[in-house]
Design a protein around this motif. Structure first.
Motif, short mmCIF file in Angstrom:
data_model
loop_
_atom_site.label_atom_id
_atom_site.label_comp_id
_atom_site.label_asym_id
_atom_site.label_seq_id
_atom_site.Cartn_x
_atom_site.Cartn_y
_atom_site.Cartn_z
N ASP A 128 2.43 1.51 3.58
CA ASP A 128 2.04 0.44 4.49
C ASP A 128 2.50 -0.85 3.84
O ASP A 128 1.95 -1.27 2.81
CB ASP A 128 0.51 0.48 4.66
N ARG B 149 -10.27 -5.59 14.31
CA ARG B 149 -10.10 -7.03 14.10
C ARG B 149 -9.75 -7.77 15.38
O ARG B 149 -9.84 -8.99 15.44
CB ARG B 149 -9.01 -7.29 13.06
N HIS C 220 -6.52 1.07 1.71
CA HIS C 220 -5.71 0.03 1.06
C HIS C 220 -5.46 0.42 -0.40
O HIS C 220 -5.97 -0.21 -1.31
CB HIS C 220 -6.41 -1.34 1.15
N ILE D 8 0.90 -1.16 0.00
CA ILE D 8 0.00 0.00 0.00
C ILE D 8 0.93 1.21 0.00
O ILE D 8 1.69 1.40 0.95
CB ILE D 8 -0.89 -0.01 1.26
N HIS E 195 -4.35 -5.63 14.54
CA HIS E 195 -4.74 -7.02 14.31
C HIS E 195 -3.60 -7.93 14.71
O HIS E 195 -2.45 -7.50 14.84
CB HIS E 195 -5.07 -7.23 12.82
N HIS F 136 -2.51 -10.60 8.48
CA HIS F 136 -3.69 -10.60 9.36
C HIS F 136 -3.80 -12.05 9.81
O HIS F 136 -4.40 -12.87 9.13
CB HIS F 136 -4.97 -10.21 8.60
N ASP G 222 4.48 -5.87 9.31
CA ASP G 222 3.48 -4.93 8.78
C ASP G 222 3.71 -3.57 9.44
O ASP G 222 3.36 -3.39 10.61
CB ASP G 222 2.08 -5.48 9.13
N1 GLY Z 1 -1.29 -3.44 6.52
C1 GLY Z 1 -2.56 -3.59 5.98
C2 GLY Z 1 -3.59 -3.92 6.98
O1 GLY Z 1 -3.29 -4.11 8.13
O2 GLY Z 1 -4.75 -4.05 6.63
#
Ligand code: GLY
Ligand code: MN
Length: 461
Positions: A248, A378, A231, A222, A343, A350, A260
């Motif tokens: 990202d 999440r 995103h 991203i 998350h 994820h 991440d």
């Molecule tokens: N790094 C993308 C997300 O956590 O959705």
């Protein structure tokens, strides 16, 4: 791969979570890109990797909970395979490496499962996410793809989530190896954020660094000067002075452990006063949220802590007004941060999202909210030692959302729409780190990527 004992121990642990029957774990297969032999880069299923460790396509693992026997299914390579793709260990040798005594050709799997079904035994399987495995499951179990997720084994899902959520020390070492690559990806991008360069030049460089780290990126990068699109995978803009570049991205190492991180840089090296104000609020929300992490604390509370920091910061700038705690509870801050604080992360960026977000991030005590914004959180449940999670607050000015809420007259007691509209075109700021929950607190994983205003500006000197 890890030691034979690691995989044996994980399978033994899993058996304690599922009463009886047969556990079926499907590996992934090569998927064609544009014709059969031109495939996407192979990515093994993470749960299969966790319990059966073999990073090769066309395998399945069975665990018989009544006999206690495990079987690895797969086909030995033919001479033709060896000529085109090189030699491979025999399936029996692969099985030996992960402490599985029995192995069999893939074609034998159907018979084992149909005998079990005829005997009235339960076949525990996970919700499939790839078309190939949905078709295979229909062939093996006679369950139509549309019904498979609903008939997946909740017992098995919960057992897998319980084990994979708590990372072993050796898994943390792998995440930190990926983080070394991620540090280089992000610092390179920050240095490249100069006027005139195209977004794809930076994302391409980052993908190359991820590949040169021995793995790949952990999700499509991203990267955009239109960071208000959460995103944003479009990389076709040219950077100009005054833009903010939101990046990202993460690395996945050779053992398939992910990172991440998100950083936001001023194109040309210095933030404008307005950009600094917004950036500092997000930074405060990121730092304070990380500092609140320790076992026993519900992550939902940390999400609200960061949302309150964002709300109060925006109030100081005149973008929000009124009682911020009430605004956050009702979801008014979601105009500016319409996503959750973070998350779980592990082999999947994820982690275990394929098993169902609510099994991973929620439990009997904490149920997912249905309020816009908070509903995208999440992870809500209490943290435990060994969890690895992201902390990624952000502030965005999304024209379509501002226009819609204003037209609906939504939260007019908390939002100054006139002021919000002045920020249209600003983009977005997000700052994300990867955190391990320790005995008494937390550890920020990987070498720190520049994050304060001064550190970020210095990257382009
Ligand atoms: N790094 C993308 C997300 O956590 O959705
Ligand atoms: Mn993330």
């Amino acid at each position: 791969m890890f030691s034979k004992e690691t995989y044996q121990n994980r399978r033994e642990q899993l058996k304690k979570h599922v009463k009886d029957g047969i556990i079926l774990l499907l590996g992934n297969v090569d998927v064609p890109m544009n014709y059969r032999s031109n495939t996407y880069k192979f990515r093994q299923d993470s749960t299969f990797l966790y319990f059966f460790g073999i990073d090769h396509q066309g395998m399945a693992g069975v665990m018989d909970l009544d006999s206690g026997k495990d079987i690895l299914f797969g086909n030995d390579v033919t001479l033709e395979d060896i000529i085109w793709m090189g030699p491979q260990p025999l399936v029996s040798e692969k099985a030996e490496r992960i402490g599985v005594q029995d192995s069999a050709p893939f074609s034998k799997l159907a018979g084992v499962l149909s005998d079990a079904m005829k005997a009235g035994r339960t076949i525990h399987f996970l919700p499939p996410y790839r078309a190939e495995n949905k078709i295979l499951l229909e062939e093996l179990l006679g369950i139509k793809p549309g019904e498979q997720a609903g008939r997946a084994s909740v017992e098995l899902i919960k057992g897998v989530v319980a084990l994979r959520s708590v990372k072993e020390d050796q898994e943390i070492i792998e995440i930190e190896k990926a983080a070394e690559t991620a540090w280089l990806m992000h610092t390179t991008a920050m240095k490249m954020a100069r006027p005139g360069i195209w977004e794809y030049e930076i994302s391409g460089k980052m993908e190359g660094i991820a590949a040169a780290g021995g793995g790949m990126h952990s999700f499509p990068i991203i990267l955009s000067i239109r960071g208000e699109t959460l995103h944003n995978h479009y990389h076709g803009n040219q950077l100009k002075k005054g833009d903010l570049l939101l990046v990202d991205a993460g690395a996945e190492n050779a053992m398939h452990y992910a990172t991440d991180h998100t950083r936001t840089s001023p194109v040309g090296g210095s933030f404008s006063p307005r950009q600094k104000d917004i950036y500092q609020i997000v930074l405060d929300a990121n730092v304070k949220a990380i500092e609140a992490i320790k076992p026993g604390v519900p992550f939902r509370d940390i999400h609200f802590l960061s949302a309150n920091i964002i709300g109060n910061g925006l109030k100081e700038l005149g973008l929000m007004k009124g009682d911020i705690a009430a605004a956050v509870e009702l979801g008014a801050h979601a105009l500016f941060m319409p996503h959750g604080l973070g998350h779980m992360m592990g082999m999947d960026v994820h982690d275990m999202e394929d098993l169902g977000e609510n099994y991973v991030g929620y439990d009997e005590e904490f149920k997912r909210s249905d309020i816009f914004g908070t509903a995208f959180l999440r992870l809500g449940r209490r943290l435990q030692k060994g969890f690895v999670l992201t902390v990624e607050p952000g502030i965005y000015f999304i024209p379509a959302l501002i226009e819609k809420w204003e037209a609906e007259g939504k939260f007019t007691e908390f939002i100054n729409y006139g002021k919000a509209k002045e920020y249209i075109g600003f983009g977005g700021v997000r700052l994300e780190d990867d955190i391990l929950v320790t005995d008494n607190g937390y550890r920020n994983l990987g070498k720190p990527i520049p994050k304060t205003i001064e550190e970020v500006e210095r990257m382009q000197e």
